[in-house]
Design a protein around this motif. Structure first.
Motif, PDB file in Angstrom:
ATOM      1  N   ALA A  91       0.832  -1.209   0.000  1.00  0.00           N
ATOM      2  CA  ALA A  91       0.000   0.000   0.000  1.00  0.00           C
ATOM      3  C   ALA A  91       0.865   1.256   0.000  1.00  0.00           C
ATOM      4  N   GLY A  93       2.216   2.623  -2.806  1.00  0.00           N
ATOM      5  CA  GLY A  93       2.102   3.379  -4.044  1.00  0.00           C
ATOM      6  C   GLY A  93       3.317   3.241  -4.941  1.00  0.00           C
ATOM      7  N   THR A 375     -11.074   4.676  -3.085  1.00  0.00           N
ATOM      8  CA  THR A 375     -10.604   5.206  -1.802  1.00  0.00           C
ATOM      9  C   THR A 375     -11.749   5.791  -0.996  1.00  0.00           C
ATOM     10  N   SER A 396      -2.337  11.774  -3.730  1.00  0.00           N
ATOM     11  CA  SER A 396      -1.040  11.133  -3.546  1.00  0.00           C
ATOM     12  C   SER A 396      -0.337  11.059  -4.893  1.00  0.00           C
ATOM     13  N   SER A 398       2.007   8.300  -6.923  1.00  0.00           N
ATOM     14  CA  SER A 398       2.646   6.986  -7.023  1.00  0.00           C
ATOM     15  C   SER A 398       3.894   7.100  -7.891  1.00  0.00           C
ATOM     16  N   SER A 412      -2.487   9.807  -7.795  1.00  0.00           N
ATOM     17  CA  SER A 412      -3.182   8.720  -7.127  1.00  0.00           C
ATOM     18  C   SER A 412      -4.007   9.260  -5.970  1.00  0.00           C
ATOM     19  N   ARG A 413      -4.613   8.357  -5.212  1.00  0.00           N
ATOM     20  CA  ARG A 413      -5.369   8.692  -4.007  1.00  0.00           C
ATOM     21  C   ARG A 413      -4.921   7.763  -2.895  1.00  0.00           C
ATOM     22  N   ALA A 414      -4.951   8.280  -1.669  1.00  0.00           N
ATOM     23  CA  ALA A 414      -4.546   7.482  -0.519  1.00  0.00           C
ATOM     24  C   ALA A 414      -5.464   7.745   0.653  1.00  0.00           C
ATOM     25  N   ALA A 440       2.600   0.075   4.537  1.00  0.00           N
ATOM     26  CA  ALA A 440       2.129   1.434   4.262  1.00  0.00           C
ATOM     27  C   ALA A 440       3.309   2.395   4.404  1.00  0.00           C
ATOM     28  N   LEU A 448      -0.337   6.526   5.468  1.00  0.00           N
ATOM     29  CA  LEU A 448      -0.897   6.655   4.120  1.00  0.00           C
ATOM     30  C   LEU A 448      -0.961   5.286   3.449  1.00  0.00           C
ATOM     31  N   LEU A 449      -2.142   4.962   2.912  1.00  0.00           N
ATOM     32  CA  LEU A 449      -2.364   3.715   2.177  1.00  0.00           C
ATOM     33  C   LEU A 449      -2.783   4.086   0.761  1.00  0.00           C
ATOM     34  N   ASP A 450      -1.842   3.951  -0.186  1.00  0.00           N
ATOM     35  CA  ASP A 450      -2.077   4.315  -1.577  1.00  0.00           C
ATOM     36  C   ASP A 450      -2.644   3.100  -2.308  1.00  0.00           C
TER      37      ASP A 450
END
Length: 480
Positions: A91, A93, A375, A396, A398, A412-414, A440, A448-450
């Motif tokens: 996670a 990214g 997300t 986010s 990546s 990206s999104r996280a 993470a 943060l979890l991408d």
């Protein structure tokens, strides 16, 4: 002062043989092996003796511990015999995360590995003639379709990684001679492996030209002597040189090489067959482009942008590749049937233009709005089930990773997670202890979890882990 152990307390302890004669441990020894069970029992009995000798245990405490001892032996044995190489959820990214094994293999590659590995195969057997064949032929034909042109036939061999590929080519084509390379390309790759060190081991002599930031074609030409065996271009992995810079075009190097009858070699590093400009990433050299520009021989990785298994791939002029293959080092560096199976399935996906089946390429191509939707849905579920967590959806970036396209990122999104009374590093540590470890990253005191690098079917595992960590549900998937 510590209390002195009473000699009678040691008599409460059974011998190892007595322990192993109990029905529970007899069954454990049959299941897990007598030697391993014996070692675990001895270790825990020795710990008990040490505690008694230190006066730390009374008689009733010893009896309690002896009652629990078979269970502890079983747990210790399970931990010692468990796999340490485990599947994890990435996670971070980072798509080609070197520490997490770089490119995940496709389902078709895994299926082909199983088919080839669980039985005999035609690895080095020609089914048409019934005679001995060459393992290279399974991949050479596919790379030829992907890289050859009407006026140029490309040959390919495979070794165990790109550092090995570079070493093999340098040793085969330049041992005892000089290799001209720009000072701005004397890179260090992962694990402190440096191009000058690899070249020294190959038996070739490094001839540096230019400066760190500016090297001209005249610098190369001025370094050419009767001892020059190769002109080398090296991809700058993991860093960029910006500002007041200059680098000759690849075509200029090729013209210079032709003029002096010196082969031009390029270490591409990541090995791009899919055009990254389709996902907004520019500046990463494609294998086919280098060969079309006239480069005589190129080396690149199999487990980076190619999306296959770890491998070092050598493609180029047949006579040069054949010379590398004839080198005795080639046998020491060659790969086995599992790698050939995985690469064959991966290359067939390229030929079919089935990019969605290659996980690394699929992750690169996920649209930003799809990541935003996933997300938001996960955040909604967590807000409902984990009131103690503070959850945000944040923008986010990546990265490709593995040294590919340094400086380039993908939008990206996280999920950004905070938990009252628990530091972000502690949350990350507990995520790593989950039965399927979740990796993470921490930024600004938040976890943060991408989701770009998380397969949709594994989102439920992350939700369950966060629910347990936050105290919303009892642990059900914890690895103790």
């Amino acid at each position: 002062m510590k209390a002195t152990a009473q000699p009678d307390l040691f008599r409460l302890l059974p011998s190892v043989d007595e322990l192993l004669r109990t029905s529970r441990l007899e069954a454990l020894a049959q299941r897990e092996g007598r030697a391993a069970t014996l070692e675990a029992a001895r270790t825990l009995l020795e710990q008990l003796r040490s505690e008694i000798a230190g006066g730390a245990l009374a008689e009733q405490q010893i009896k309690t511990k002896l009652h629990e001892l078979p269970g502890e032996i079983e747990q210790r044995l399970q931990r010692s015999l468990a796999h340490s190489l485990r599947s994890v959820i990435n996670a971070t990214g980072v798509i080609l995360h070197t520490n997490l094994g770089r490119a995940p293999l496709s389902a078709k590659a895994l299926k082909h590995i199983v088919e080839i590995s669980q039985s005999y195969s035609s690895l080095e057997f020609d089914l048409a003639t019934g005679e001995r064949g060459k393992r290279d032929s399974h991949l050479d034909r596919l790379f030829a379709k992907l890289l050859s042109t009407a006026d140029r036939e490309v040959s390919t061999i495979v070794v165990n990684n790109n550092a090995a590929a570079v070493l093999l080519v340098l040793n085969s084509l330049a041992e005892g001679g000089e290799v001209v390379v720009s000072r701005g390309e004397l890179v260090e790759i992962g694990g402190s492996f440096r191009i000058p060190d690899v070249m020294a081991k190959s038996g070739a002599v490094l001839r540096e030209v230019g400066t760190t930031n500016r090297t001209r074609i005249a610098d190369y030409e001025g370094a050419v002597t009767d001892r020059t065996r190769l002109l080398l271009r090296v991809h700058r992995s993991n860093f960029q040189i910006v500002g007041f810079t200059e680098q000759p075009l690849l075509e200029e190097l090729v013209v210079l090489g032709r003029k002096h009858k010196i082969p031009v070699m390029e270490d591409l590093g990541s090995g791009e067959l899919f055009d990254l400009r389709n996902v907004g990433v520019r500046g990463e050299p494609m294998i086919a482009d280098s060969l079309r520009a006239g480069v005589d021989i190129v080396t690149y990785s199999g487990d980076k942008l190619l999306g296959g298994p770890q491998a070092g791939i050598i493609s180029g002029e047949r006579k040069l590749v054949t010379k590398a293959r004839a080198n005795p080092l080639f046998r020491a560096m060659r790969v086995d049937k599992m790698f050939y199976a995985a690469l064959e399935a991966t290359l067939l996906a390229y030929l079919r233009e089935d990019y969605a089946s290659i996980p690394a390429l699929r992750m690169m191509r996920i649209p930003e709005d799809e990541l935003a939707r996933r997300t938001e849905e996960m955040a909604k579920r967590l807000r409902s089930s984990c009131p103690s967590l503070h959850i945000e959806v944040v923008a986010s970036r990546s990265v490709l990773g593995g040294g590919a396209a340094p400086g380039s990122t993908l939008p990206s999104r996280a999920l950004a997670i905070r938990c009252a009374g628990m530091a972000a590093d502690d949350i990350c540590a507990r995520l790593r202890q989950w039965q399927t470890p979740i990796i993470a990253r921490v930024e600004d005191e938040r976890v943060l979890l991408d989701l770009r690098t998380v397969e949709p079917e594994r989102e439920a595992v992350i939700v369950a882990a966060l629910e347990s960590i936050s105290g919303a549900k009892a642990p059900s998937n914890r690895q103790d």
